[in-house]
Design a protein around this motif. Structure first.
Motif, PDB file in Angstrom:
ATOM      1  N   THR A  53       0.859  -1.194   0.000  1.00 56.34           N
ATOM      2  CA  THR A  53       0.000   0.000   0.000  1.00 56.34           C
ATOM      3  C   THR A  53       0.892   1.240   0.000  1.00 56.34           C
ATOM      4  N   GLU A  79      -1.515   8.269  -2.731  1.00 56.96           N
ATOM      5  CA  GLU A  79      -2.283   7.751  -3.852  1.00 56.96           C
ATOM      6  C   GLU A  79      -2.430   8.850  -4.896  1.00 56.96           C
ATOM      7  N   SER A 131      -3.879  10.094  -8.660  1.00 55.96           N
ATOM      8  CA  SER A 131      -4.883   9.795  -9.673  1.00 55.96           C
ATOM      9  C   SER A 131      -4.973  10.948 -10.661  1.00 55.96           C
ATOM     10  N   SER A 155      -3.625  11.262   0.659  1.00 55.68           N
ATOM     11  CA  SER A 155      -3.087  10.386   1.689  1.00 55.68           C
ATOM     12  C   SER A 155      -3.895  10.545   2.959  1.00 55.68           C
TER      13      SER A 155
END
Lengths: 114, 111
Positions: free
Chosen positions: B1, B5, B7, B25
């Protein structure tokens, strides 16, 4: 401005041999340097924190006996990949913490194990 | 993980269009950086943000740091083919320069 230099920029070694990559801060002292690895089309993964005069701190999952880090002076950290295998082929990049905690990245080193 | 993150993972747009890349995050960062990386080269620092709510502009690039210092965005206005590259966000949680990187967003701008 501050510069961090890596050497060699590209290296090819035979499987089972060891290879050393150097990371130098050229115009500042760096008590802390960081080593990253980047596989093709992936992001940079932190491997370890290199501390001058003490043992490196490795991230979870990184084998410290395989990736030897030595930070013997305030301007040089070395990463030695021992008993290299083809799966160790990657882009290795270091960064150094300079004045004001500014981080400077090296140019990276391409390792190919054949 | 991953700690950060990003995107989307991939973005392909026409020259002149706008785009936004997100970095999220659950962790609080003392500072967050954005980089652009071209194939075979090291990442090049674009900006560092340290204050919650901070907005920085660099020509056609606008960077925003969330109020809670957990997320950030990069907005490019009127994208050009020269903006093509891998955009990476990186966060430092303890102010020591130990940056963890997001997975990256590959941006392709076609003429």
């Amino acid at each position: 401005g501050a510069v961090v230099s890596q050497h060699p920029s590209r290296v090819i070694c035979k499987s089972g041999t060891s290879v050393k990559i150097e990371c130098r801060s050229l115009d500042f002292q760096a008590t802390t340097m960081f080593w990253y690895r980047q596989f093709p089309k992936q992001s940079l993964m932190l491997m370890a924190t290199s501390n001058e005069g003490s043992k490196a701190t490795y991230e979870q999952g990184v084998e410290k006996d395989k990736f030897l880090i030595n930070h013997a002076s305030l301007t040089l950290s070395t990463l030695t990949v021992t008993s290299a295998h083809p799966e160790d082929s990657s882009f290795y990049i270091c960064s150094a913490r300079g004045r004001g905690n500014t981080i400077y990245f090296g140019e990276g080193s391409w390792l190919t194990v054949v | 993980t991953q700690l950060l993150e990003q995107s989307p993972q991939f973005l392909s747009i026409q020259e002149g269009e706008n785009l936004t890349v997100y970095c999220n995050s659950s962790s609080v960062f003392s500072s967050l950086q954005w980089y652009r990386q071209e194939p075979g080269e090291g990442p090049v620092l674009l900006v560092t943000v340290v204050t919650g709510g901070e907005v920085k502009k660099l020509k056609r690039l606008t960077f925003q740091f969330g109020d809670a210092r957990k997320d950030s965005s990069l907005h490019i206005t009127a994208a050009q083919p020269g903006d093509t590259g891998l955009y990476l966000c990186a966060g430092d949680t303890d102010s020591w320069g130990k940056f963890q990187f997001g997975a990256g967003t590959q941006v392709v701008v076609t003429p």
